[in-house]
Design a protein around this motif. Sequence first.
Motif, PDB file in Angstrom:
ATOM      1  N   THR A   1       0.859  -1.183   0.000  1.00 21.71           N
ATOM      2  CA  THR A   1       0.000   0.000   0.000  1.00 21.71           C
ATOM      3  C   THR A   1       0.894   1.232   0.000  1.00 21.71           C
ATOM      4  O   THR A   1       1.884   1.280   0.734  1.00 21.71           O
ATOM      5  CB  THR A   1      -0.928   0.001   1.234  1.00 21.71           C
ATOM      6  N   ASN A   2       0.566   2.182  -0.845  1.00 20.09           N
ATOM      7  CA  ASN A   2       1.369   3.396  -1.065  1.00 20.09           C
ATOM      8  C   ASN A   2       2.678   3.107  -1.800  1.00 20.09           C
ATOM      9  O   ASN A   2       3.519   4.000  -1.922  1.00 20.09           O
ATOM     10  CB  ASN A   2       1.637   4.168   0.231  1.00 20.09           C
ATOM     11  N   GLY A   3       2.847   1.881  -2.293  1.00 16.58           N
ATOM     12  CA  GLY A   3       4.009   1.560  -3.109  1.00 16.58           C
ATOM     13  C   GLY A   3       3.941   2.319  -4.432  1.00 16.58           C
ATOM     14  O   GLY A   3       2.859   2.677  -4.908  1.00 16.58           O
ATOM     15  N   LEU A   4       5.092   2.543  -5.016  1.00 17.35           N
ATOM     16  CA  LEU A   4       5.176   3.369  -6.219  1.00 17.35           C
ATOM     17  C   LEU A   4       5.412   2.539  -7.467  1.00 17.35           C
ATOM     18  O   LEU A   4       6.197   1.591  -7.457  1.00 17.35           O
ATOM     19  CB  LEU A   4       6.302   4.387  -6.075  1.00 17.35           C
ATOM     20  N   LEU A   5       4.749   2.944  -8.532  1.00 15.34           N
ATOM     21  CA  LEU A   5       4.957   2.379  -9.860  1.00 15.34           C
ATOM     22  C   LEU A   5       5.435   3.506 -10.757  1.00 15.34           C
ATOM     23  O   LEU A   5       4.803   4.560 -10.826  1.00 15.34           O
ATOM     24  CB  LEU A   5       3.653   1.788 -10.408  1.00 15.34           C
ATOM     25  N   VAL A   6       6.563   3.289 -11.433  1.00 12.15           N
ATOM     26  CA  VAL A   6       7.093   4.264 -12.377  1.00 12.15           C
ATOM     27  C   VAL A   6       7.010   3.643 -13.763  1.00 12.15           C
ATOM     28  O   VAL A   6       7.529   2.540 -13.982  1.00 12.15           O
ATOM     29  CB  VAL A   6       8.560   4.632 -12.065  1.00 12.15           C
ATOM     30  N   ILE A   7       6.347   4.342 -14.674  1.00 10.29           N
ATOM     31  CA  ILE A   7       6.218   3.863 -16.056  1.00 10.29           C
ATOM     32  C   ILE A   7       6.782   4.928 -16.974  1.00 10.29           C
ATOM     33  O   ILE A   7       6.453   6.116 -16.846  1.00 10.29           O
ATOM     34  CB  ILE A   7       4.745   3.597 -16.427  1.00 10.29           C
ATOM     35  N   GLU A   8       7.636   4.505 -17.899  1.00  7.21           N
ATOM     36  CA  GLU A   8       8.105   5.381 -18.969  1.00  7.21           C
ATOM     37  C   GLU A   8       7.748   4.692 -20.272  1.00  7.21           C
ATOM     38  O   GLU A   8       8.021   3.503 -20.449  1.00  7.21           O
ATOM     39  CB  GLU A   8       9.612   5.605 -18.860  1.00  7.21           C
ATOM     40  N   THR A   9       7.078   5.439 -21.170  1.00  2.00           N
ATOM     41  CA  THR A   9       6.599   4.859 -22.421  1.00  2.00           C
ATOM     42  C   THR A   9       6.546   5.934 -23.501  1.00  2.00           C
ATOM     43  O   THR A   9       6.426   7.123 -23.182  1.00  2.00           O
ATOM     44  CB  THR A   9       5.200   4.216 -22.208  1.00  2.00           C
ATOM     45  N   PRO A  10       6.653   5.547 -24.776  1.00  2.00           N
ATOM     46  CA  PRO A  10       6.505   6.546 -25.833  1.00  2.00           C
ATOM     47  C   PRO A  10       5.138   7.242 -25.755  1.00  2.00           C
ATOM     48  O   PRO A  10       4.135   6.611 -25.428  1.00  2.00           O
ATOM     49  CB  PRO A  10       6.611   5.725 -27.117  1.00  2.00           C
ATOM     50  N   ALA A  11       5.130   8.513 -26.046  1.00  2.00           N
ATOM     51  CA  ALA A  11       3.898   9.302 -26.026  1.00  2.00           C
ATOM     52  C   ALA A  11       3.218   9.236 -27.393  1.00  2.00           C
ATOM     53  O   ALA A  11       3.836   9.529 -28.411  1.00  2.00           O
ATOM     54  CB  ALA A  11       4.202  10.754 -25.672  1.00  2.00           C
ATOM     55  N   GLU A  12       1.975   8.846 -27.385  1.00  2.00           N
ATOM     56  CA  GLU A  12       1.197   8.789 -28.628  1.00  2.00           C
ATOM     57  C   GLU A  12       1.143  10.154 -29.303  1.00  2.00           C
ATOM     58  O   GLU A  12       1.283  10.270 -30.512  1.00  2.00           O
ATOM     59  CB  GLU A  12      -0.227   8.293 -28.328  1.00  2.00           C
ATOM     60  N   ASP A  13       0.937  11.180 -28.521  1.00  2.00           N
ATOM     61  CA  ASP A  13       0.750  12.523 -29.063  1.00  2.00           C
ATOM     62  C   ASP A  13       2.033  13.352 -28.949  1.00  2.00           C
ATOM     63  O   ASP A  13       2.015  14.489 -28.523  1.00  2.00           O
ATOM     64  CB  ASP A  13      -0.418  13.209 -28.362  1.00  2.00           C
ATOM     65  N   ASN A  14       3.142  12.755 -29.389  1.00  2.00           N
ATOM     66  CA  ASN A  14       4.429  13.429 -29.224  1.00  2.00           C
ATOM     67  C   ASN A  14       4.685  14.465 -30.321  1.00  2.00           C
ATOM     68  O   ASN A  14       3.969  14.548 -31.307  1.00  2.00           O
ATOM     69  CB  ASN A  14       5.575  12.404 -29.130  1.00  2.00           C
TER      70      ASN A  14
ATOM     71  N   SER B   1       5.178  13.509 -16.337  1.00  2.00           N
ATOM     72  CA  SER B   1       6.074  14.446 -17.008  1.00  2.00           C
ATOM     73  C   SER B   1       6.357  13.956 -18.419  1.00  2.00           C
ATOM     74  O   SER B   1       6.073  12.822 -18.786  1.00  2.00           O
ATOM     75  CB  SER B   1       7.379  14.622 -16.223  1.00  2.00           C
ATOM     76  N   SER B   2       6.916  14.860 -19.179  1.00  2.00           N
ATOM     77  CA  SER B   2       7.243  14.595 -20.571  1.00  2.00           C
ATOM     78  C   SER B   2       8.743  14.754 -20.744  1.00  2.00           C
ATOM     79  O   SER B   2       9.358  15.617 -20.115  1.00  2.00           O
ATOM     80  CB  SER B   2       6.493  15.624 -21.429  1.00  2.00           C
ATOM     81  N   GLU B   3       9.328  13.911 -21.557  1.00  2.00           N
ATOM     82  CA  GLU B   3      10.759  14.035 -21.843  1.00  2.00           C
ATOM     83  C   GLU B   3      11.006  13.574 -23.267  1.00  2.00           C
ATOM     84  O   GLU B   3      10.130  12.988 -23.906  1.00  2.00           O
ATOM     85  CB  GLU B   3      11.601  13.228 -20.864  1.00  2.00           C
ATOM     86  N   ASN B   4      12.190  13.850 -23.759  1.00  2.00           N
ATOM     87  CA  ASN B   4      12.567  13.416 -25.095  1.00  2.00           C
ATOM     88  C   ASN B   4      13.716  12.426 -25.041  1.00  2.00           C
ATOM     89  O   ASN B   4      14.573  12.506 -24.160  1.00  2.00           O
ATOM     90  CB  ASN B   4      12.996  14.619 -25.955  1.00  2.00           C
TER      91      ASN B   4
ATOM     92  N   GLY C   1       7.101  16.109 -25.133  1.00  2.00           N
ATOM     93  CA  GLY C   1       8.218  15.233 -25.447  1.00  2.00           C
ATOM     94  C   GLY C   1       7.727  14.012 -26.194  1.00  2.00           C
ATOM     95  O   GLY C   1       6.539  13.885 -26.504  1.00  2.00           O
ATOM     96  N   ASN C   2       8.626  13.094 -26.498  1.00  2.00           N
ATOM     97  CA  ASN C   2       8.186  11.865 -27.162  1.00  2.00           C
ATOM     98  C   ASN C   2       8.054  10.709 -26.165  1.00  2.00           C
ATOM     99  O   ASN C   2       7.749   9.595 -26.545  1.00  2.00           O
ATOM    100  CB  ASN C   2       9.100  11.502 -28.336  1.00  2.00           C
ATOM    101  N   LYS C   3       8.244  11.000 -24.890  1.00  2.00           N
ATOM    102  CA  LYS C   3       8.089   9.997 -23.835  1.00  2.00           C
ATOM    103  C   LYS C   3       7.219  10.568 -22.721  1.00  2.00           C
ATOM    104  O   LYS C   3       7.238  11.769 -22.455  1.00  2.00           O
ATOM    105  CB  LYS C   3       9.445   9.632 -23.227  1.00  2.00           C
ATOM    106  N   ILE C   4       6.465   9.674 -22.077  1.00  2.00           N
ATOM    107  CA  ILE C   4       5.692  10.028 -20.887  1.00  2.00           C
ATOM    108  C   ILE C   4       6.322   9.271 -19.719  1.00  2.00           C
ATOM    109  O   ILE C   4       6.623   8.084 -19.840  1.00  2.00           O
ATOM    110  CB  ILE C   4       4.226   9.574 -21.006  1.00  2.00           C
TER     111      ILE C   4
END
Length: 150
Positions: free
Chosen positions: A33-46, A98-101, A139-142
């Motif tokens: 509970t309250n554990g964190l999930l970090v996802i980085e994936t290409p952004a569809e609308d980049n 956040s967004s990054e490239n 960016g092209n990543k979320i």
Amino acid sequence: KDNFFDVVTMWDVIEHLEDPARAVNDVSQKLKTNGLLVIETPAEDNIIRKLGWVLYKISMGKIALLQYFYYSVHRCYFSEKTITKMLRDLNMEIVSVSSENTFPAKAKLKIRTYKLPFRDFIITALPFIFLLGNTIGIGNKIVILAKKRA
């Protein structure tokens, strides 16, 4: 085992999965509970796709580059809206988005392998395209940080 991990990361993973919602649900069960999930994936609308669409429209369909920026190994693409909805539907609380490239050097290497029109121009313009994207927050990543709710 369930309720074991404090943090799980998925860097460039979720877009390759047949059923990303099921995978995230399975992962969330492993989080405390309250554990964190970090996802980085290409952004569809980049930024690259947005500029490709504008170019397609103003050329009246004569310049179609979008097909080169979708990859057969990616089973799905997410926008900020679609991935945050999926996470909320799975009882995850969004902490930040956040967004990054991609590093321009890495993107240039990938694009060099394509047989696409205007390849050399795109490679030259890429740092400026990414700068524009960074300036306007596209960016092209979320990157999403989500927390498992109680």
